[in-house]
Design a protein around this motif. Structure first.
Motif, mmCIF file in Angstrom:
data_model
loop_
_atom_site.group_PDB
_atom_site.id
_atom_site.type_symbol
_atom_site.label_atom_id
_atom_site.label_comp_id
_atom_site.label_asym_id
_atom_site.label_seq_id
_atom_site.Cartn_x
_atom_site.Cartn_y
_atom_site.Cartn_z
ATOM 1 N N THR A 75 4.464 18.026 20.700
ATOM 2 C CA THR A 75 4.610 16.698 20.398
ATOM 3 C C THR A 75 3.819 15.854 21.283
ATOM 4 O O THR A 75 3.785 16.140 22.447
ATOM 5 N N GLN A 121 2.784 11.580 22.699
ATOM 6 C CA GLN A 121 3.792 10.445 23.291
ATOM 7 C C GLN A 121 4.363 9.392 22.302
ATOM 8 O O GLN A 121 5.140 8.822 22.815
ATOM 9 N N SER A 142 6.044 10.813 19.844
ATOM 10 C CA SER A 142 6.777 11.910 19.155
ATOM 11 C C SER A 142 6.340 12.215 17.902
ATOM 12 O O SER A 142 7.111 12.626 17.097
ATOM 13 N N GLU A 202 9.904 20.370 31.069
ATOM 14 C CA GLU A 202 11.266 19.897 31.062
ATOM 15 C C GLU A 202 11.428 18.524 31.240
ATOM 16 O O GLU A 202 12.451 18.121 30.797
ATOM 17 N N ARG A 203 10.724 17.942 32.219
ATOM 18 C CA ARG A 203 10.814 16.414 32.602
ATOM 19 C C ARG A 203 10.009 15.553 31.716
ATOM 20 O O ARG A 203 10.517 14.483 31.492
ATOM 21 N N ASP A 204 9.030 15.949 31.318
ATOM 22 C CA ASP A 204 7.964 15.240 30.515
ATOM 23 C C ASP A 204 8.263 15.139 29.100
ATOM 24 O O ASP A 204 7.712 15.975 28.052
ATOM 25 N N THR A 205 9.262 14.158 28.611
ATOM 26 C CA THR A 205 9.774 14.047 27.178
ATOM 27 C C THR A 205 8.484 13.222 26.589
ATOM 28 O O THR A 205 7.716 12.565 27.317
ATOM 29 N N GLU A 258 8.901 10.352 25.394
ATOM 30 C CA GLU A 258 9.047 8.878 25.864
ATOM 31 C C GLU A 258 8.459 8.798 27.139
ATOM 32 O O GLU A 258 7.613 7.781 27.614
ATOM 33 N N LYS A 259 8.566 9.651 28.056
ATOM 34 C CA LYS A 259 8.200 9.708 29.482
ATOM 35 C C LYS A 259 6.661 9.756 29.316
ATOM 36 O O LYS A 259 6.032 8.742 30.248
ATOM 37 N N THR A 276 3.663 17.434 25.083
ATOM 38 C CA THR A 276 4.553 18.132 25.595
ATOM 39 C C THR A 276 5.275 19.134 24.567
ATOM 40 O O THR A 276 4.951 18.914 23.455
#
Lengths: 235, 212
Positions: free
Chosen positions: A50, A52, A54, A114-117, A119-120, A142
């Motif tokens: 996916t 940035q 989404s 894990e942390r880089d969604t 949105e992030k 990600t």
């Protein structure tokens, strides 16, 4: 009385001359390498992730494009290879100097899914993408952590590991070596740049080699390029 | 007085004719040789990876463990598909069957092996794979494995796949890369055939690789 030597024409001479010509041609091609190509290193990995925004991004989305990959993570506190800034420079260089008529793409892969969604990644990408009027697409992707590991570690052979962070603000940090990878429209890795200080001219040169090869992939010229691969006429 | 062993010199027009004929002969031979010795142009995209193809062990449709490296010495065609695939997989398998038939005509079918690794491990049982592949050729081998096992292999072979939910009674579809990979008899990934590659072109490339 001395006998005069008379040159007798023999068809065998023709054969010798021809064989010599073939040998000289082949050796000259291999030595002088009039045609240069980038090696076909290995298959780039397949994936479905996916970006940035989404939106779904798969390896198939880059089929037919020359794609440059880099790897990073957004929690990097400055003690990791800063290859994303370099990607921006390369993007500008591609716009200015790369041959027209070819689709180019940049892909930044997070090593910390894990942390880089998405949105992030969107926030991380914003300063680079800006108003984003560039003709060179740039995705920050990600996905499922295990699949990211298959892609980065297995497919691109980039080793990375998680370590406890001395910085209290983040739980852990990721250690990795800098790497850029150039993938052709067939999904074949054609160049790897294991450096943080990649010179954009080097990438543009390699892109030029690839575009010339693409433009000569039909007709008689194709044989010269296949021969260049056979004799490993690499720059 | 002329020496008896000395040949009389040819006249100028005759000498010009000989030289012209010689040049024409050299050009002619060169032209024929260029056609005869031109490098073989593969129909698939060529790979020159210095590393052998990723080995794997999966279960086939007969419930036996099948390992890629056990097929060294054969040209292996590797495809990622699934039994409920409505169009792309049957079309590709029909072309592979044609390639296999061409090798059969030459009595060389034992030198080639086709594998289809499922990208739908959730539904593809050994029975389903056997039924699906039975429509094509009895020599075709279907391979099934655990979800993560298949994902790892597919990634390494440049294959993406993703479930697509549909409102159809047939259930979901699986989008996937539709290329066919050729692993040469030495165990190296050598060619990638795009979707739509013709059976006779695949056969021609296989025969060339087997013979060289």
């Amino acid at each position: 009385m001395s006998e005069k030597k008379v040159f007798k024409f023999r068809w065998l001479y023709l054969l010798y001359a021809f064989m010599a010509l073939v040998v000289i041609s082949v050796v000259s091609f291999a030595v002088f390498q009039p045609v240069k190509v980038l090696p076909r290193i290995s298959l780039a990995p397949g994936y479905a992730f996916t970006n940035q925004d989404s939106e779904s991004r798969t390896s198939e989305d880059y089929r037919g494009k020359l794609t440059l990959y880099n790897f990073t993570y957004t929690n990097c506190d400055g003690d990791c290879p800063d290859t994303t800034q370099k990607m921006q420079e390369i993007r500008e260089a591609i716009e200015k100097s790369a041959p027209a008529g070819i689709d180019y793409a940049l892909v930044t892969v997070t090593l910390d899914p894990e942390r880089d969604t998405p949105e992030k990644l969107g926030l991380f990408a914003a300063p680079y993408l800006g108003a984003d009027t560039s003709t060179v697409s740039w995705d920050f992707i990600t996905g499922d952590p295990l699949r990211v590991r298959y892609m980065v570690g297995g497919g691109f052979s980039l080793f990375y590991e998680t370590e406890a962070s001395p910085n209290q603000e983040s739980d852990y940090e990721i250690k990795f070596y800098p790497l850029f990878v150039l993938v052709d429209g067939w999904g074949i890795i054609r160049a790897e740049y294991p450096t943080e200080n990649l010179d954009y001219e080097e990438v543009i040169n390699d892109i030029n080699f690839l575009t010339v090869e693409i433009n000569n992939s039909e007709g008689a010229a194709k044989y010269a390029y296949e021969a260049a691969h056979l004799f490993r006429c690499y720059p | 007085m002329t020496n008896a062993t000395e040949k009389p010199k040819a006249s100028l027009p005759k000498r010009i004719l000989i030289v012209a004929l010689s040049i024409a002969a050299v050009i002619g031979v060169l032209f024929i040789a260029l056609i005869a010795f031109k490098p073989y142009a593969f129909h698939g995209a060529v790979l020159q990876s210095p590393k052998p193809a990723q080995d794997f062990t999966l279960m086939n449709q007969y419930g036996q463990e099948t390992k890629l490296s056990d097929y060294k010495g054969k040209a292996v065609l590797l495809y990622f598909g699934y039994a409920a695939c409505p169009d792309v997989c049957p079309a590709t398998l029909a072309e592979v069957r044609q390639a296999n038939d061409i090798l059969k005509e030459q009595g060389r079918e034992d030198e080639m092996q086709f594998f289809m690794i499922t990208v739908d491990p959730e539904r593809d049982t050994a029975e389903r794979m056997a039924e699906f592949l039975g429509h094509f050729d009895p020599s075709f081998i279907g391979l099934i494995g655990e979800e993560e096992e298949v994902a790892q292999i597919a990634t390494k072979y440049g294959i993406f796949y993703q479930k697509q939910d549909t409102s159809s009674v047939m259930g979901y579809l699986v989008d996937h890369t539709a290329t066919v990979m050729l692993v040469d008899p030495d165990g190296y990934s050598r060619l990638i055939f795009p979707y739509g590659a013709q059976g006779e072109d695949i056969a021609e490339d296989i025969i060339y690789i087997l013979d060289h």
